[in-house]
Scaffold this motif. Structure first.
Motif, PDB file in Angstrom:
ATOM      1  N   TYR A  35     -44.821   9.132  58.453  1.00  0.00           N
ATOM      2  CA  TYR A  35     -44.127  10.672  58.752  1.00  0.00           C
ATOM      3  C   TYR A  35     -44.567  11.422  57.503  1.00  0.00           C
ATOM      4  CZ  TYR A  35     -40.596  13.996  58.744  1.00  0.00           C
ATOM      5  OH  TYR A  35     -40.248  15.632  58.681  1.00  0.00           O
ATOM      6  N   ASN A  54     -40.731  12.878  63.413  1.00  0.00           N
ATOM      7  CA  ASN A  54     -40.554  11.601  63.158  1.00  0.00           C
ATOM      8  C   ASN A  54     -39.984  10.703  64.439  1.00  0.00           C
ATOM      9  OD1 ASN A  54     -39.694   9.139  62.071  1.00  0.00           O
ATOM     10  ND2 ASN A  54     -38.574   9.863  60.296  1.00  0.00           N
ATOM     11  N   SER A  99     -45.173   8.696  64.250  1.00  0.00           N
ATOM     12  CA  SER A  99     -44.641  10.158  63.906  1.00  0.00           C
ATOM     13  C   SER A  99     -45.946  11.166  64.314  1.00  0.00           C
ATOM     14  CB  SER A  99     -44.537  10.374  62.410  1.00  0.00           C
ATOM     15  OG  SER A  99     -43.449   9.824  62.237  1.00  0.00           O
TER      16      SER A  99
END
Length: 186
Positions: free
Chosen positions: A105, A178, A183
């Motif tokens: 992320y 996310n 991600s």
């Protein structure tokens, strides 16, 4: 049971007005839902697993906070808790997986920052991805109730895709999305 095709053989005349009136009464039946197709870059958590770190204190905290997970019934239904050393590898794997999701992320957020710090209209998604050594994927066409990505990530991905504003300006790029195991930036 007997199937009859006499309706198809009936002598009927259908005018253009009849067709139009039918369509107008049933327009919702023929309406297509909004669709999207996006280009995106995926940041897969598994690709960051080797960079994940797990500290001893995290292991101890996790063990203490989740003792109930490590309780087993033995002879005569006597409950005992597995010792930390017996479950250490399982805890380390779980914590490393969680850390790799966070690292993926963060990498996506770092990539998306390029579009917010460089507001040049000439900056393309594809050029930024190539400059970062990333592969661009073109999704299949999808609706708000379907998704072209892994199930865990689907709700966040679809929401971000439908929030994009095609054309010029910063709204044509997403922030980092996310999705857990993956991600994304679109």
């Amino acid at each position: 049971a007997v199937a009859s095709n006499t309706f198809a053989a009936a002598d009927m005349t259908v005018t253009d007005e009849d067709v139009r009136a039918f369509y107008d009464r049933n327009a919702e039946t023929y309406r297509q839902p909004d669709q999207r197709q996006v280009v995106y870059v995926a940041f897969k958590a598994k690709d960051y697993l080797d960079k994940a770190t797990v500290e001893e204190e995290e292991i101890l905290d996790f063990y203490d906070a989740n003792l109930a997970r490590f309780v087993v019934k033995g002879t005569n239904d006597v409950e005992t808790t597995k010792p930390l050393e017996e479950v250490r590898a399982e805890i380390e794997d779980e914590l490393a997986a969680a850390d790799s999701k966070l690292l993926a992320y963060r990498a996506a957020a770092e990539f998306s920052d390029v579009f917010y710090t460089n507001r040049s209209e000439s900056l393309t998604f594809e050029a930024a991805a190539v400059a970062a050594g990333l592969s661009v994927v073109t999704s299949r066409v999808f609706t708000a109730t379907s998704s072209p990505v892994v199930a865990e990530a689907a709700p966040a991905f679809v929401e971000a895709a439908f929030a994009l504003e095609p054309g010029s300006g910063i709204g044509r790029f997403s922030e980092a999305v996310n999705g857990g195991v993956e991600s994304y930036v679109m």
